[in-house]
Design a protein around this motif. Structure first.
Motif, PDB file in Angstrom:
ATOM      1  N   PHE A 273       0.797  -1.208   0.000  1.00 20.44           N
ATOM      2  CA  PHE A 273       0.000   0.000   0.000  1.00 20.44           C
ATOM      3  C   PHE A 273       0.836   1.268   0.000  1.00 20.44           C
ATOM      4  O   PHE A 273       0.440   2.277  -0.537  1.00 20.44           O
ATOM      5  CB  PHE A 273      -0.929   0.008   1.210  1.00 20.44           C
ATOM      6  CG  PHE A 273      -1.705  -1.247   1.264  1.00 20.44           C
ATOM      7  CD1 PHE A 273      -1.423  -2.195   2.219  1.00 20.44           C
ATOM      8  CD2 PHE A 273      -2.657  -1.514   0.315  1.00 20.44           C
ATOM      9  CE1 PHE A 273      -2.114  -3.386   2.224  1.00 20.44           C
ATOM     10  CE2 PHE A 273      -3.347  -2.690   0.326  1.00 20.44           C
ATOM     11  CZ  PHE A 273      -3.076  -3.626   1.288  1.00 20.44           C
ATOM     12  N   ALA A 274       1.969   1.211   0.607  1.00 17.55           N
ATOM     13  CA  ALA A 274       2.773   2.410   0.739  1.00 17.55           C
ATOM     14  C   ALA A 274       3.826   2.531  -0.343  1.00 17.55           C
ATOM     15  O   ALA A 274       4.353   3.612  -0.570  1.00 17.55           O
ATOM     16  CB  ALA A 274       3.434   2.448   2.110  1.00 17.55           C
ATOM     17  N   GLY A 275       4.172   1.448  -0.996  1.00 16.27           N
ATOM     18  CA  GLY A 275       5.153   1.488  -2.063  1.00 16.27           C
ATOM     19  C   GLY A 275       6.490   2.027  -1.607  1.00 16.27           C
ATOM     20  O   GLY A 275       6.936   3.055  -2.096  1.00 16.27           O
ATOM     21  N   LEU A 276       7.131   1.342  -0.707  1.00 15.55           N
ATOM     22  CA  LEU A 276       8.417   1.799  -0.206  1.00 15.55           C
ATOM     23  C   LEU A 276       9.426   1.962  -1.335  1.00 15.55           C
ATOM     24  O   LEU A 276       9.506   1.130  -2.231  1.00 15.55           O
ATOM     25  CB  LEU A 276       8.975   0.790   0.809  1.00 15.55           C
ATOM     26  CG  LEU A 276       8.226   0.682   2.110  1.00 15.55           C
ATOM     27  CD1 LEU A 276       8.795  -0.433   2.962  1.00 15.55           C
ATOM     28  CD2 LEU A 276       8.279   1.983   2.855  1.00 15.55           C
ATOM     29  N   ALA A 277      10.208   3.002  -1.266  1.00 16.52           N
ATOM     30  CA  ALA A 277      11.282   3.204  -2.228  1.00 16.52           C
ATOM     31  C   ALA A 277      12.541   2.504  -1.727  1.00 16.52           C
ATOM     32  O   ALA A 277      12.582   1.988  -0.612  1.00 16.52           O
ATOM     33  CB  ALA A 277      11.542   4.696  -2.405  1.00 16.52           C
ATOM     34  N   ALA A 278      13.546   2.478  -2.526  1.00 14.50           N
ATOM     35  CA  ALA A 278      14.780   1.751  -2.197  1.00 14.50           C
ATOM     36  C   ALA A 278      15.373   2.225  -0.879  1.00 14.50           C
ATOM     37  O   ALA A 278      15.442   3.410  -0.593  1.00 14.50           O
ATOM     38  CB  ALA A 278      15.802   1.949  -3.301  1.00 14.50           C
ATOM     39  N   ALA A 279      15.818   1.277  -0.087  1.00 14.25           N
ATOM     40  CA  ALA A 279      16.389   1.592   1.210  1.00 14.25           C
ATOM     41  C   ALA A 279      17.866   1.945   1.095  1.00 14.25           C
ATOM     42  O   ALA A 279      18.370   2.781   1.820  1.00 14.25           O
ATOM     43  CB  ALA A 279      16.222   0.422   2.166  1.00 14.25           C
ATOM     44  N   GLY A 280      18.555   1.324   0.183  1.00 16.73           N
ATOM     45  CA  GLY A 280      19.983   1.564   0.046  1.00 16.73           C
ATOM     46  C   GLY A 280      20.674   1.413   1.378  1.00 16.73           C
ATOM     47  O   GLY A 280      20.325   0.576   2.180  1.00 16.73           O
ATOM     48  N   PRO A 281      21.643   2.255   1.651  1.00 18.67           N
ATOM     49  CA  PRO A 281      22.378   2.145   2.900  1.00 18.67           C
ATOM     50  C   PRO A 281      21.701   2.857   4.077  1.00 18.67           C
ATOM     51  O   PRO A 281      22.290   3.007   5.119  1.00 18.67           O
ATOM     52  CB  PRO A 281      23.720   2.794   2.566  1.00 18.67           C
ATOM     53  CG  PRO A 281      23.383   3.804   1.532  1.00 18.67           C
ATOM     54  CD  PRO A 281      22.260   3.177   0.718  1.00 18.67           C
ATOM     55  N   GLN A 282      20.465   3.317   3.892  1.00 22.02           N
ATOM     56  CA  GLN A 282      19.767   4.028   4.952  1.00 22.02           C
ATOM     57  C   GLN A 282      19.509   3.119   6.148  1.00 22.02           C
ATOM     58  O   GLN A 282      19.465   1.914   6.035  1.00 22.02           O
ATOM     59  CB  GLN A 282      18.426   4.539   4.428  1.00 22.02           C
ATOM     60  CG  GLN A 282      18.548   5.558   3.334  1.00 22.02           C
ATOM     61  CD  GLN A 282      17.212   5.806   2.693  1.00 22.02           C
ATOM     62  OE1 GLN A 282      17.046   5.508   1.545  1.00 22.02           O
ATOM     63  NE2 GLN A 282      16.270   6.349   3.430  1.00 22.02           N
TER      64      GLN A 282
ATOM     65  N   ASP B 169       4.488   7.162   3.942  1.00 19.52           N
ATOM     66  CA  ASP B 169       3.858   6.882   5.231  1.00 19.52           C
ATOM     67  C   ASP B 169       2.514   7.586   5.408  1.00 19.52           C
ATOM     68  O   ASP B 169       1.738   7.214   6.279  1.00 19.52           O
ATOM     69  CB  ASP B 169       4.781   7.264   6.389  1.00 19.52           C
ATOM     70  CG  ASP B 169       5.865   6.241   6.643  1.00 19.52           C
ATOM     71  OD1 ASP B 169       5.990   5.287   5.840  1.00 19.52           O
ATOM     72  OD2 ASP B 169       6.603   6.392   7.632  1.00 19.52           O
ATOM     73  N   ASN B 170       2.221   8.575   4.587  1.00 17.72           N
ATOM     74  CA  ASN B 170       0.952   9.292   4.722  1.00 17.72           C
ATOM     75  C   ASN B 170      -0.165   8.673   3.887  1.00 17.72           C
ATOM     76  O   ASN B 170      -1.259   9.195   3.832  1.00 17.72           O
ATOM     77  CB  ASN B 170       1.119  10.762   4.355  1.00 17.72           C
ATOM     78  CG  ASN B 170       1.526  10.938   2.905  1.00 17.72           C
ATOM     79  OD1 ASN B 170       1.867   9.984   2.212  1.00 17.72           O
ATOM     80  ND2 ASN B 170       1.501  12.165   2.427  1.00 17.72           N
ATOM     81  N   VAL B 171       0.084   7.531   3.256  1.00 15.80           N
ATOM     82  CA  VAL B 171      -0.945   6.847   2.483  1.00 15.80           C
ATOM     83  C   VAL B 171      -2.065   6.418   3.423  1.00 15.80           C
ATOM     84  O   VAL B 171      -1.808   5.898   4.508  1.00 15.80           O
ATOM     85  CB  VAL B 171      -0.351   5.616   1.757  1.00 15.80           C
ATOM     86  CG1 VAL B 171      -1.445   4.746   1.155  1.00 15.80           C
ATOM     87  CG2 VAL B 171       0.629   6.055   0.688  1.00 15.80           C
TER      88      VAL B 171
ATOM     89  N   ARG C 251       2.737   0.095  12.294  1.00 10.04           N
ATOM     90  CA  ARG C 251       1.315   0.204  12.663  1.00 10.04           C
ATOM     91  C   ARG C 251       0.413  -0.163  11.495  1.00 10.04           C
ATOM     92  O   ARG C 251      -0.539  -0.933  11.635  1.00 10.04           O
ATOM     93  CB  ARG C 251       0.991   1.621  13.142  1.00 10.04           C
ATOM     94  CG  ARG C 251       1.356   1.891  14.573  1.00 10.04           C
ATOM     95  CD  ARG C 251       0.730   3.179  15.086  1.00 10.04           C
ATOM     96  NE  ARG C 251       0.982   4.340  14.239  1.00 10.04           N
ATOM     97  CZ  ARG C 251       2.051   5.143  14.348  1.00 10.04           C
ATOM     98  NH1 ARG C 251       2.966   4.908  15.270  1.00 10.04           N
ATOM     99  NH2 ARG C 251       2.194   6.173  13.547  1.00 10.04           N
ATOM    100  N   ASN C 252       0.724   0.389  10.322  1.00 11.14           N
ATOM    101  CA  ASN C 252      -0.084   0.094   9.148  1.00 11.14           C
ATOM    102  C   ASN C 252       0.026  -1.379   8.756  1.00 11.14           C
ATOM    103  O   ASN C 252      -0.943  -1.973   8.296  1.00 11.14           O
ATOM    104  CB  ASN C 252       0.305   0.996   7.979  1.00 11.14           C
ATOM    105  CG  ASN C 252      -0.199   2.406   8.146  1.00 11.14           C
ATOM    106  OD1 ASN C 252      -1.134   2.660   8.906  1.00 11.14           O
ATOM    107  ND2 ASN C 252       0.407   3.326   7.432  1.00 11.14           N
ATOM    108  N   SER C 253       1.175  -1.953   8.945  1.00 10.27           N
ATOM    109  CA  SER C 253       1.362  -3.367   8.640  1.00 10.27           C
ATOM    110  C   SER C 253       0.416  -4.220   9.467  1.00 10.27           C
ATOM    111  O   SER C 253      -0.218  -5.147   8.951  1.00 10.27           O
ATOM    112  CB  SER C 253       2.796  -3.799   8.932  1.00 10.27           C
ATOM    113  OG  SER C 253       3.693  -3.143   8.098  1.00 10.27           O
ATOM    114  N   ASN C 254       0.335  -3.931  10.737  1.00  7.49           N
ATOM    115  CA  ASN C 254      -0.563  -4.693  11.607  1.00  7.49           C
ATOM    116  C   ASN C 254      -2.007  -4.583  11.129  1.00  7.49           C
ATOM    117  O   ASN C 254      -2.746  -5.574  11.104  1.00  7.49           O
ATOM    118  CB  ASN C 254      -0.453  -4.220  13.050  1.00  7.49           C
ATOM    119  CG  ASN C 254       0.892  -4.558  13.654  1.00  7.49           C
ATOM    120  OD1 ASN C 254       1.541  -5.516  13.257  1.00  7.49           O
ATOM    121  ND2 ASN C 254       1.324  -3.756  14.604  1.00  7.49           N
ATOM    122  N   LYS C 255      -2.406  -3.388  10.744  1.00  7.49           N
ATOM    123  CA  LYS C 255      -3.768  -3.167  10.265  1.00  7.49           C
ATOM    124  C   LYS C 255      -4.028  -3.978   9.001  1.00  7.49           C
ATOM    125  O   LYS C 255      -5.059  -4.644   8.869  1.00  7.49           O
ATOM    126  CB  LYS C 255      -3.981  -1.680   9.976  1.00  7.49           C
ATOM    127  CG  LYS C 255      -5.388  -1.355   9.512  1.00  7.49           C
ATOM    128  CD  LYS C 255      -5.535   0.117   9.190  1.00  7.49           C
ATOM    129  CE  LYS C 255      -5.668   0.901  10.462  1.00  7.49           C
ATOM    130  NZ  LYS C 255      -6.058   2.313  10.240  1.00  7.49           N
TER     131      LYS C 255
END
Length: 122
Positions: free
Chosen positions: A13-22, A30-32, A85-89
């Protein structure tokens, strides 16, 4: 504990972008409004099809498929609080209202049952 596979669903639902070395995955999405996505069967179905490789993917969906193994292996250590939180939902929704797709996602991304036991108790 349940955050490892939960990232799968949040990413849908949120479409995470690449994490890379973050240290954390981006909070860009996160505001989806997860409730809106869950109530829109067409959008939900499109993301599930992407993850199951039975339909086209958005750029976010492709990123999700790329990041998912890392999220599972790291027990979602790079997830933001909102993503957890959204994952749990989303997990609770799929398990209660869309068990067939939930099982397909588990079978694809946890075929050996390594993470599954964390979610079956809830």
């Amino acid at each position: 504990m349940k955050a490892s596979l939960a990232i799968l669903i949040v990413c849908v639902f949120a479409g995470l972008a690449a994490a890379g070395p973050q240290k954390e995955y981006t909070n860009k999405f996160d505001n989806v409004n997860v409730d809106e996505v869950l109530s829109n069967r067409r959008i939900l179905s499109n993301y599930i099809k992407c993850l199951l490789e039975t339909g086209a993917c958005t750029p976010e969906g492709r990123e999700l498929k790329r990041l998912l193994p890392d999220a599972l292996q790291s027990d979602c250590s790079k997830c933001t609080d909102v993503q957890r939180r959204n994952s749990n939902k989303v997990i609770n929704y799929l398990r209660a209202n869309n068990a067939g797709d939930w099982k397909k996602l588990l079978d694809k991304y946890d075929s050996k049952g390594v993470y599954r036991s964390k979610y079956e108790k809830h």
